[in-house]
Design a protein around this motif. Structure first.
Motif, PDB file in Angstrom:
ATOM      1  N   ILE A 102       0.852  -1.182   0.000  1.00 26.36           N
ATOM      2  CA  ILE A 102       0.000   0.000   0.000  1.00 26.36           C
ATOM      3  C   ILE A 102       0.891   1.236   0.000  1.00 26.36           C
ATOM      4  O   ILE A 102       1.607   1.489   0.970  1.00 26.36           O
ATOM      5  N   TYR A 103       0.850   2.018  -1.085  1.00 29.03           N
ATOM      6  CA  TYR A 103       1.682   3.224  -1.191  1.00 29.03           C
ATOM      7  C   TYR A 103       1.286   3.991  -2.437  1.00 29.03           C
ATOM      8  O   TYR A 103       0.582   3.472  -3.314  1.00 29.03           O
ATOM      9  N   LYS A 104       1.750   5.241  -2.541  1.00 30.30           N
ATOM     10  CA  LYS A 104       1.523   6.071  -3.725  1.00 30.30           C
ATOM     11  C   LYS A 104       2.881   6.605  -4.182  1.00 30.30           C
ATOM     12  O   LYS A 104       3.581   7.254  -3.400  1.00 30.30           O
ATOM     13  N   MET A 105       3.231   6.333  -5.439  1.00 33.21           N
ATOM     14  CA  MET A 105       4.586   6.619  -5.915  1.00 33.21           C
ATOM     15  C   MET A 105       4.563   6.969  -7.394  1.00 33.21           C
ATOM     16  O   MET A 105       3.861   6.328  -8.181  1.00 33.21           O
ATOM     17  N   CYS A 125       7.558   9.656  -3.545  1.00 31.69           N
ATOM     18  CA  CYS A 125       6.294   9.384  -2.867  1.00 31.69           C
ATOM     19  C   CYS A 125       5.301  10.501  -3.168  1.00 31.69           C
ATOM     20  O   CYS A 125       5.638  11.686  -3.102  1.00 31.69           O
ATOM     21  N   VAL A 126       4.075  10.125  -3.496  1.00 29.26           N
ATOM     22  CA  VAL A 126       3.004  11.092  -3.730  1.00 29.26           C
ATOM     23  C   VAL A 126       2.259  11.266  -2.414  1.00 29.26           C
ATOM     24  O   VAL A 126       1.664  10.316  -1.897  1.00 29.26           O
ATOM     25  N   ARG A 127       2.258  12.480  -1.866  1.00 26.62           N
ATOM     26  CA  ARG A 127       1.683  12.705  -0.541  1.00 26.62           C
ATOM     27  C   ARG A 127       1.278  14.164  -0.394  1.00 26.62           C
ATOM     28  O   ARG A 127       1.674  15.027  -1.192  1.00 26.62           O
ATOM     29  N   ASP A 128       0.523  14.431   0.640  1.00 26.11           N
ATOM     30  CA  ASP A 128       0.147  15.799   0.951  1.00 26.11           C
ATOM     31  C   ASP A 128       1.339  16.535   1.571  1.00 26.11           C
ATOM     32  O   ASP A 128       2.232  15.901   2.158  1.00 26.11           O
ATOM     33  N   PRO A 181       3.917  12.297   6.082  1.00 25.17           N
ATOM     34  CA  PRO A 181       5.041  11.364   5.953  1.00 25.17           C
ATOM     35  C   PRO A 181       4.917  10.520   4.687  1.00 25.17           C
ATOM     36  O   PRO A 181       3.832  10.421   4.090  1.00 25.17           O
ATOM     37  N   ALA A 182       6.021   9.927   4.276  1.00 22.47           N
ATOM     38  CA  ALA A 182       6.004   8.998   3.135  1.00 22.47           C
ATOM     39  C   ALA A 182       5.360   7.699   3.599  1.00 22.47           C
ATOM     40  O   ALA A 182       5.912   6.982   4.434  1.00 22.47           O
ATOM     41  N   TYR A 183       4.199   7.376   3.050  1.00 18.79           N
ATOM     42  CA  TYR A 183       3.397   6.251   3.536  1.00 18.79           C
ATOM     43  C   TYR A 183       3.636   5.018   2.675  1.00 18.79           C
ATOM     44  O   TYR A 183       3.432   5.034   1.461  1.00 18.79           O
ATOM     45  N   TRP A 184       4.046   3.926   3.311  1.00 25.23           N
ATOM     46  CA  TRP A 184       4.215   2.627   2.665  1.00 25.23           C
ATOM     47  C   TRP A 184       3.904   1.553   3.696  1.00 25.23           C
ATOM     48  O   TRP A 184       4.396   1.600   4.823  1.00 25.23           O
ATOM     49  N   LYS A 185       3.066   0.589   3.328  1.00 31.77           N
ATOM     50  CA  LYS A 185       2.707  -0.484   4.257  1.00 31.77           C
ATOM     51  C   LYS A 185       2.734  -1.827   3.553  1.00 31.77           C
ATOM     52  O   LYS A 185       2.233  -1.969   2.434  1.00 31.77           O
ATOM     53  N   ASP A 186       3.304  -2.796   4.217  1.00 33.11           N
ATOM     54  CA  ASP A 186       3.148  -4.192   3.831  1.00 33.11           C
ATOM     55  C   ASP A 186       2.068  -4.767   4.738  1.00 33.11           C
ATOM     56  O   ASP A 186       2.309  -5.034   5.914  1.00 33.11           O
ATOM     57  N   VAL A 187       0.863  -4.925   4.183  1.00 32.12           N
ATOM     58  CA  VAL A 187      -0.261  -5.394   5.002  1.00 32.12           C
ATOM     59  C   VAL A 187      -0.285  -6.923   4.982  1.00 32.12           C
ATOM     60  O   VAL A 187      -1.301  -7.549   4.662  1.00 32.12           O
ATOM     61  N   GLU A 213      -2.816   9.491   7.020  1.00 35.89           N
ATOM     62  CA  GLU A 213      -1.530   9.653   6.348  1.00 35.89           C
ATOM     63  C   GLU A 213      -1.617   9.249   4.880  1.00 35.89           C
ATOM     64  O   GLU A 213      -0.926   9.809   4.031  1.00 35.89           O
ATOM     65  N   LEU A 214      -2.456   8.270   4.574  1.00 36.05           N
ATOM     66  CA  LEU A 214      -2.685   7.855   3.189  1.00 36.05           C
ATOM     67  C   LEU A 214      -3.948   8.545   2.690  1.00 36.05           C
ATOM     68  O   LEU A 214      -5.046   8.279   3.174  1.00 36.05           O
ATOM     69  N   ASN A 215      -3.789   9.432   1.706  1.00 33.09           N
ATOM     70  CA  ASN A 215      -4.912  10.228   1.218  1.00 33.09           C
ATOM     71  C   ASN A 215      -5.557   9.540   0.019  1.00 33.09           C
ATOM     72  O   ASN A 215      -5.044   9.600  -1.099  1.00 33.09           O
TER      73      ASN A 215
END
Length: 408
Positions: free
Chosen positions: A134-137, A253-256, A260-266, A285-287
């Motif tokens: 889970i991330y935006k890049m 990283c694409v973020r507001d 913070p730079a959001y990345w998750k291994d769910v 944090e994840l928009n």
């Protein structure tokens, strides 16, 4: 050709065949990238949306285990590419192709078995992606760094506390970003040049020039001692014999602003629950509401969510929650929860920090807190509740327990 954007000369190859066994029952019927996320999407939508938003419209997805749910989602939600414009999304199941009696043996072998197909795409660069994060890049930023640095491979990396990096592939770099060593899950991770308490963990994202990767895969396929894996075999080989460069996730990283730079291994049930519940925060944090970088997915044709009853202890309401279309919240209190499509709840029930996947029915008076409920589950009606005293089996102290009886 040289005047085209790099993304127009590139494709993504998504590795989406992993078992995802740590998610337990959530992956009993589907592969991890096909697990639902964020109220209406699937985990794989993040990798594919990043590619599409970056300007990449050529994608291949390698599948293997329990792939039906994933393939059906791709067919329904990602079938808008136009072949006449040189756009495509190809699903590449492990199929024991001619001359090869094996399924995909590793991440690199998944690409090796499809070399002829990638050749037919006529691309200059290939971005290897994991389909379960889970991330935006913006991949264009990473592509530019790869070309400008003259690297054989560029590896995307996260900056994490050093001892937390033991669960990842970890790289040591010099101050120019060149990777000097790459270790899989080391007991003593190397630190970053600027901070002895931080380490660079691999995100499982690699950029190659296709002609270089093609030769490397052919060589690896002939090595009987190889596990045919990018992290274990190919990347360490390039670090030793070529030029490998690290790409910091914070650069693309694409973020507001200020986020913070959001990345998750769910990859565990706890991480999956936490990441979904995080979306109910006042400012997550994840928009997912960013219209400039949307997360695309398949949207079912369903009616809007409905909330009914307005009586004491029987009020249909949702506070700090995400409720998707098709839901009927009937006399239920919903707090800090995520309800996916077509969830139906009944009177006097309470949902608190609950992640409820599609088509769940929650019957009267049920109390659900800190839970993940898989799709299609029916929660029975609570018909009796009583507080009793008992003794703990380990310490023998008297404890208070609520006993509940349910009826289907």
């Amino acid at each position: 050709m040289e005047n085209q954007r790099l993304t127009q000369r590139s494709m993504v190859f998504v590795l989406a065949g992993g078992r995802g066994s740590r998610l337990k029952e959530l992956t009993d019927r589907r592969v991890k990238p096909a697990v639902y996320f964020g109220g209406k999407g699937r985990i794989i939508d993040f990798a594919l949306s990043n590619a599409l938003n970056s300007g990449i419209r050529r994608m291949a997805i390698a599948t293997q285990y329990k792939a039906h749910s994933l393939i059906r989602h791709l067919q329904r939600g990602w079938s808008f590419f136009r072949a006449e414009r040189n756009e495509f999304l190809d699903v590449l199941p492990a199929s024991q192709r001619a001359g090869n009696e094996n399924w995909y043996l590793g991440t690199a072998d998944a690409v090796t078995q499809n070399i002829d197909i990638v050749d037919s795409y006529n691309v200059d660069y290939v971005i290897i992606l994991a389909g379960d994060h889970i991330y935006k890049m913006d991949y264009e930023v990473m592509l530019r760094q790869h070309v400008e640095s003259g690297a054989d491979v560029t590896v995307a990396c996260l900056t994490v506390p050093r001892m937390e990096a033991k669960a990842f592939g970890v790289m040591a770099t010099d101050r120019d970003g060149r990777i000097t060593s790459f270790l899989e899950k080391p007991a003593d991770p190397p630190a970053t040049p600027e901070d002895p308490n931080k380490a660079l963990a691999s995100m499982g994202i690699y950029v190659f020039k296709w002609s270089f990767l093609r030769d490397l895969l052919t060589k690896d396929a002939e090595d009987t001692n190889s596990s045919h894996d990018f992290g274990s075999d190919l990347i360490p080989d390039i670090v030793k014999n070529g030029k490998a460069v690290a790409h910091r996730f914070t650069d693309s990283c694409v973020r507001d602003p200020e986020a913070p730079a959001y990345w998750k291994d769910v990859g565990t049930v706890d991480a999956f629950w936490e990441s979904n519940i995080d979306l109910t925060n006042f400012t997550p944090e994840l928009n997912l509401w960013d219209r400039n970088w949307p997360i695309w997915t398949y949207s079912e044709s369903v009616p809007p969510a409905k909330f009914i009853h307005d009586e004491r202890d029987r009020r249909g309401m949702a506070i700090s929650s995400m409720v998707s279309g098709g839901c009927i919240v009937s006399g239920t209190e919903v707090r800090n929860s995520v309800l996916f499509t077509n969830v139906h709840t009944n009177s006097y029930a309470v949902l608190d920090h609950a992640v409820v996947l599609p088509r769940v029915i929650i019957n009267r008076s049920a109390r659900l807190r800190n839970v993940v409920i898989d799709s299609g589950v029916v929660i029975p009606r609570l018909i009796f509740s009583l507080r009793v005293l008992t003794r703990c089996l380990t310490c023998r102290h008297v404890i208070r327990v609520r006993v509940r009886l349910f009826r289907q």
